[in-house]
Design an enzyme around this catalytic site. Structure first.
Site, PDB file in Angstrom:
ATOM      1  N   GLU B  37       0.839  -1.200   0.000  1.00 59.38           N
ATOM      2  CA  GLU B  37       0.000   0.000   0.000  1.00 59.38           C
ATOM      3  C   GLU B  37       0.875   1.251   0.000  1.00 59.38           C
ATOM      4  O   GLU B  37       1.784   1.372   0.836  1.00 59.38           O
ATOM      5  CB  GLU B  37      -0.901  -0.005   1.243  1.00 59.38           C
ATOM      6  CG  GLU B  37      -1.965  -1.088   1.180  1.00 59.38           C
ATOM      7  CD  GLU B  37      -2.470  -1.512   2.558  1.00 59.38           C
ATOM      8  OE1 GLU B  37      -2.195  -0.816   3.548  1.00 59.38           O
ATOM      9  OE2 GLU B  37      -3.129  -2.569   2.630  1.00 59.38           O
ATOM     10  N   LEU B  66      -6.278  -1.691  -0.632  1.00 60.59           N
ATOM     11  CA  LEU B  66      -6.107  -1.926   0.805  1.00 60.59           C
ATOM     12  C   LEU B  66      -6.719  -3.284   1.160  1.00 60.59           C
ATOM     13  O   LEU B  66      -7.865  -3.364   1.590  1.00 60.59           O
ATOM     14  CB  LEU B  66      -6.792  -0.788   1.564  1.00 60.59           C
ATOM     15  CG  LEU B  66      -6.419  -0.566   3.026  1.00 60.59           C
ATOM     16  CD1 LEU B  66      -6.853   0.829   3.443  1.00 60.59           C
ATOM     17  CD2 LEU B  66      -7.053  -1.595   3.941  1.00 60.59           C
ATOM     18  N   ALA B  67      -5.982  -4.339   0.921  1.00 63.39           N
ATOM     19  CA  ALA B  67      -6.531  -5.686   1.079  1.00 63.39           C
ATOM     20  C   ALA B  67      -5.389  -6.672   1.251  1.00 63.39           C
ATOM     21  O   ALA B  67      -4.930  -7.286   0.293  1.00 63.39           O
ATOM     22  CB  ALA B  67      -7.382  -6.042  -0.136  1.00 63.39           C
ATOM     23  N   GLU B  68      -4.927  -6.801   2.497  1.00 64.59           N
ATOM     24  CA  GLU B  68      -3.709  -7.582   2.755  1.00 64.59           C
ATOM     25  C   GLU B  68      -3.830  -9.045   2.344  1.00 64.59           C
ATOM     26  O   GLU B  68      -2.881  -9.630   1.834  1.00 64.59           O
ATOM     27  CB  GLU B  68      -3.317  -7.490   4.241  1.00 64.59           C
ATOM     28  CG  GLU B  68      -2.639  -6.186   4.648  1.00 64.59           C
ATOM     29  CD  GLU B  68      -3.607  -5.009   4.756  1.00 64.59           C
ATOM     30  OE1 GLU B  68      -4.828  -5.234   4.656  1.00 64.59           O
ATOM     31  OE2 GLU B  68      -3.132  -3.870   4.931  1.00 64.59           O
ATOM     32  N   GLN B  90       2.135  -2.233   5.581  1.00 63.27           N
ATOM     33  CA  GLN B  90       2.363  -0.843   5.990  1.00 63.27           C
ATOM     34  C   GLN B  90       2.805  -0.812   7.458  1.00 63.27           C
ATOM     35  O   GLN B  90       3.730  -0.090   7.810  1.00 63.27           O
ATOM     36  CB  GLN B  90       1.093  -0.032   5.779  1.00 63.27           C
ATOM     37  CG  GLN B  90       1.357   1.443   5.719  1.00 63.27           C
ATOM     38  CD  GLN B  90       0.285   2.161   4.931  1.00 63.27           C
ATOM     39  OE1 GLN B  90      -0.850   2.248   5.379  1.00 63.27           O
ATOM     40  NE2 GLN B  90       0.638   2.672   3.764  1.00 63.27           N
ATOM     41  N   PHE B  91       2.168  -1.611   8.265  1.00 64.11           N
ATOM     42  CA  PHE B  91       2.599  -1.882   9.641  1.00 64.11           C
ATOM     43  C   PHE B  91       2.415  -3.378   9.861  1.00 64.11           C
ATOM     44  O   PHE B  91       1.462  -3.963   9.346  1.00 64.11           O
ATOM     45  CB  PHE B  91       1.742  -1.110  10.658  1.00 64.11           C
ATOM     46  CG  PHE B  91       2.023   0.369  10.700  1.00 64.11           C
ATOM     47  CD1 PHE B  91       2.861   0.910  11.680  1.00 64.11           C
ATOM     48  CD2 PHE B  91       1.473   1.222   9.764  1.00 64.11           C
ATOM     49  CE1 PHE B  91       3.126   2.272  11.713  1.00 64.11           C
ATOM     50  CE2 PHE B  91       1.737   2.589   9.790  1.00 64.11           C
ATOM     51  CZ  PHE B  91       2.566   3.119  10.774  1.00 64.11           C
ATOM     52  N   ALA B  92       3.292  -3.962  10.651  1.00 66.38           N
ATOM     53  CA  ALA B  92       3.209  -5.409  10.880  1.00 66.38           C
ATOM     54  C   ALA B  92       1.854  -5.801  11.447  1.00 66.38           C
ATOM     55  O   ALA B  92       1.373  -6.914  11.216  1.00 66.38           O
ATOM     56  CB  ALA B  92       4.309  -5.855  11.834  1.00 66.38           C
ATOM     57  N   ASP B  93       1.244  -4.890  12.187  1.00 60.73           N
ATOM     58  CA  ASP B  93      -0.055  -5.188  12.809  1.00 60.73           C
ATOM     59  C   ASP B  93      -1.077  -5.685  11.783  1.00 60.73           C
ATOM     60  O   ASP B  93      -1.912  -6.527  12.087  1.00 60.73           O
ATOM     61  CB  ASP B  93      -0.598  -3.933  13.494  1.00 60.73           C
ATOM     62  CG  ASP B  93       0.431  -3.274  14.395  1.00 60.73           C
ATOM     63  OD1 ASP B  93       0.202  -3.211  15.604  1.00 60.73           O
ATOM     64  OD2 ASP B  93       1.501  -2.849  13.890  1.00 60.73           O
ATOM     65  N   PHE B  94      -1.015  -5.142  10.567  1.00 55.97           N
ATOM     66  CA  PHE B  94      -2.023  -5.478   9.558  1.00 55.97           C
ATOM     67  C   PHE B  94      -1.790  -6.843   8.923  1.00 55.97           C
ATOM     68  O   PHE B  94      -2.580  -7.304   8.102  1.00 55.97           O
ATOM     69  CB  PHE B  94      -2.090  -4.378   8.488  1.00 55.97           C
ATOM     70  CG  PHE B  94      -2.344  -3.025   9.100  1.00 55.97           C
ATOM     71  CD1 PHE B  94      -3.424  -2.846   9.950  1.00 55.97           C
ATOM     72  CD2 PHE B  94      -1.482  -1.962   8.879  1.00 55.97           C
ATOM     73  CE1 PHE B  94      -3.647  -1.617  10.558  1.00 55.97           C
ATOM     74  CE2 PHE B  94      -1.703  -0.735   9.474  1.00 55.97           C
ATOM     75  CZ  PHE B  94      -2.788  -0.556  10.323  1.00 55.97           C
ATOM     76  N   HIS B 135      -0.370  -0.193  16.031  1.00 57.00           N
ATOM     77  CA  HIS B 135       0.801   0.210  15.243  1.00 57.00           C
ATOM     78  C   HIS B 135       2.109  -0.099  15.965  1.00 57.00           C
ATOM     79  O   HIS B 135       3.122   0.527  15.712  1.00 57.00           O
ATOM     80  CB  HIS B 135       0.738   1.699  14.893  1.00 57.00           C
ATOM     81  CG  HIS B 135      -0.371   2.046  13.944  1.00 57.00           C
ATOM     82  ND1 HIS B 135      -1.678   2.110  14.334  1.00 57.00           N
ATOM     83  CD2 HIS B 135      -0.364   2.311  12.611  1.00 57.00           C
ATOM     84  CE1 HIS B 135      -2.440   2.434  13.296  1.00 57.00           C
ATOM     85  NE2 HIS B 135      -1.664   2.546  12.230  1.00 57.00           N
TER      86      HIS B 135
END
Ligand SMILES: Cc1ncc(C[n+]2csc(CCOP(=O)(O)OP(=O)(O)O)c2C)c(N)n1
Lengths: 288, 332
Positions: B37, B66-68, B90-94, B135
């Site tokens: 993204e 936006l669709a991991e 974008q962040f490991a959280d996602f 995040h």
């Protein structure tokens, strides 16, 4: 064991419409696609029996067979998981400038999953050479379509992604073939993905253990009249390609092939226990 | 110009090291391409891929919806065909949104049917940056338990570059956890020639004889700070930087603990079921006769990562935690 009774026209129709170097990520009722890609009855039955001679060498069972050399992606139980994967295969074709196409699909139930939508959207945004289908057999296990989605035609889902959605008689192998051919041509020409809804009916239970009492008898009776194999025979007959004797002869030949395959599978060795440890990691990766 | 100023000019940050690895691998191998993204025109949330779009074009620096799950699945497909996708979270959280594709599809493909999935997922992880519960996560533990994945987590610019190159060249799915706190805080001079840091090899960042601290990523720096404090008290701490979490370099871990007889396991991921727990079990099984004290774990409590400064400070392991654990162990 998932069977395709009443739905045979779908996989046969679309797999026949593809070129040899196109890739298929089949659905769990698409045995016909495997046969067209050269998976032999022996290999397939060895797979079902967990034998070492099956395509997954006993590591996986059921219709979970794949072979990159034959352009077939192994099915993942998690419904719709292979749709993003198929999109990525189409992306590879696009990046490498190849004129190849990917064909993939899921059931009416599978279209509820996020991965179905994420794949359709990504493919449409990037105009990737992939064709999606839904085998709408009206039930997902015991869940009827009305409890799966609030729309009548699954094809309507395509609108949300800006791609054409076409309703096709899934019990008519010629209709499936022709619709697939058009969608494949469109993908190959760089015009992007198409979504095909093959309307059909699951004539047996969800899996062979399931008596499917939840399906009204009348519905099955109605669809029995539309049997795709009968329909194909009638069509071929009309076109002068074969009479009953010819179909009977094919039936006998297939029976022999399956019997020989069963013998091969039964005589094949089971894997040895310690083979469980093999293959977690790859030593090399190829190009396909 | 003195040698010193030349060297200083060549210093690169941890972030730049990652960027260099991507750039060099894309130049070296045209099969390598990037997906994620906002990585194109914007250059990524952390600017790792700044300028890449202009250099490599939109089909090798691919901005995704936006669709991991969708784009990780797509990366798997491209990898199956023989390309070398490098995906940016974008962040490991996602990464949780792509959990299914990673653990069920990517991890199992080769085992199930011999189909290699040569792909990398870069995941900016870790806290200390006031990112709050969504995040700052360290999600490596979820994947540590999934056979078929390799997992790396570098602590220095040198390792960051070398491990990313190794990950891109590996025929398996590799999760590359890069620490946000380290991005611009640490610098080093890197070799000018091509190099890799092999996956599966830990690195002793400080040799010592009394206590082994086994850790990875940002916590390595905390352990090195603690080692300096302890050196003044005549406690000689060894700092083992795992660098790779799967496959674990058991040889180096056991070698260190057999030498020091004492082990502290330190990580930023939650304590319960974390990597420290696994290593503690391995040490109990394989090094029991060598141990002179209890195996200690230092890790955050089992809570989400909090936002507010005093909460986050309380949550994170501190140098003082390591120092007191080491003092306790030294008494055995
Ligand atoms: C994600 C996921 N959830 C549940 C299941 C269990 N399951 C297997 S098949 C099936 C129903 C599938 O229905 P549909 O997608 O309509 O395809 P059909 O089997 O009717 O051809 C279910 C619930 C699964 N395989 N994957």
């Amino acid at each position: 064991m998932y069977t395709s009774y009443g739905m045979e026209a779908i996989a046969i129709g679309y797999a026949s419409a593809l070129e040899r170097d196109d890739v298929i990520a089949p659905f769990h009722r698409d045995m016909g696609a495997f046969l067209i890609r050269g998976f032999t009855p022996g290999e397939i039955l060895a797979q079902y029996l967990g034998k070492r001679t099956g395509p997954s060498k006993g590591k996986d069972g059921n219709v979970h067979m794949g072979d990159l050399n034959r352009g077939v992606i192994s099915f993942v139980s998690h419904l719709a998981d292979n749709l993003p994967v198929a999109t990525g295969i189409a992306l590879a074709f696009k990046i490498r400038g190849e004129r190849r196409v990917t064909f993939t699909g899921t059931g009416d139930g599978g279209t509820s999953r996020g991965d179905f939508h994420e794949a359709m959207n990504f493919a449409a945004v990037r105009k990737l050479p992939v064709v999606f289908f839904c085998n709408n057999n009206q039930y997902a296990y015991s869940t009827p379509q009305r409890l799966q989605m609030a729309i009548h035609d699954v094809a309507d889902r395509a609108k949300a992604y800006g791609m054409p959605g076409e309703i096709v008689d899934g019990n008519d192998v010629a209709a499936v073939y022709l619709a697939s051919t058009r969608a494949i041509a469109r993908a190959r020409a760089g015009e992007g993905p198409t979504f095909l809804e093959f309307k059909t009916m699951r004539m047996h239970g969800h899996s062979e253990h399931d008596p499917a009492k939840y399906v009204p008898r009348e519905l099955l009776e109605e669809w029995k009249k539309k049997d795709p194999i009968l329909k194909a025979e009638q069509l071929l007959n009309q076109l002068g390609y074969g009479a009953d004797a010819y179909f009977h002869e094919i039936g006998e030949r297939v029976k022999k092939e399956v019997e020989a395959g069963l013998e091969f599978a039964e005589q094949s060795p089971l894997p040895e226990g310690p083979e469980v440890l093999e293959g977690v990691f790859a030593e090399e990766a190829g190009s396909y | 110009m003195t040698t010193e100023t030349v060297q200083r000019q060549q210093e690169v940050t941890y972030l730049e090291a990652i960027s260099q690895a991507l750039d060099e691998e894309m130049t070296r191998d045209e099969r390598v391409f990037l997906m994620g993204e906002d990585i194109g025109a914007y250059g990524g949330a952390f600017k790792i891929t700044e300028g890449f779009l202009q250099k490599y074009g939109e089909w090798r620096v691919l901005d995704t919806p936006l669709a991991e799950s969708g784009f990780v699945g797509a990366a798997i497909g491209a990898a199956l065909m023989g390309l070398r996708p490098v995906v940016e979270m974008q962040f490991a959280d996602f990464i949780s949104c792509a959990f299914d594709q990673i653990t069920e599809v990517a991890a199992k493909n080769h085992y199930r049917w011999g189909a290699a999935v040569p792909m990398v997922i870069r995941a900016p992880f870790g806290g200390g940056v006031h990112g709050g519960p969504f995040h700052s996560e360290c999600p490596e533990g979820w994947f540590f338990h999934s056979p078929g994945l390799k997992i790396v987590a570098p602590s220095t610019p040198y390792d960051a570059k070398g491990l990313l190159k190794a990950a891109i060249r590996d025929p398996n799915p590799v999760l590359y956890f890069e620490h946000k706190f380290l991005y611009r805080r640490i610098k080093a001079v890197l070799p000018s020639e091509d190099y890799i840091v092999p996956i599966g090899k830990a690195d002793v960042k400080r040799a010592g004889n009394d206590i082994s601290v086994i850790t990875y990523s940002a916590m390595v720096h905390l352990a090195l700070e603690a080692a300096q404090v302890l050196a003044k008290e005549d406690i000689d701490m060894e700092v083992v930087d795992l660098r790779t979490l799967i496959p674990l370099d058991k040889e180096t871990i056991y070698g260190s603990v057999r030498k020091t007889s004492k082990a502290i396991l330190l990580h930023e991921d939650n304590k319960t079921g974390g990597i420290g727990a696994e290593i503690a079990a391995l040490l109990a099984e394989e090094c029991f006769d060598y141990l002179d004290g209890p195996i200690l774990r230092i890790a955050p409590p089992d809570t989400p990562v909090p936002f507010s400064t005093p909460l986050e400070e309380y949550f994170h392991p501190k140098t003082s935690d390591i120092v007191s654990a080491a003092r306790k162990l030294a008494a055995y």
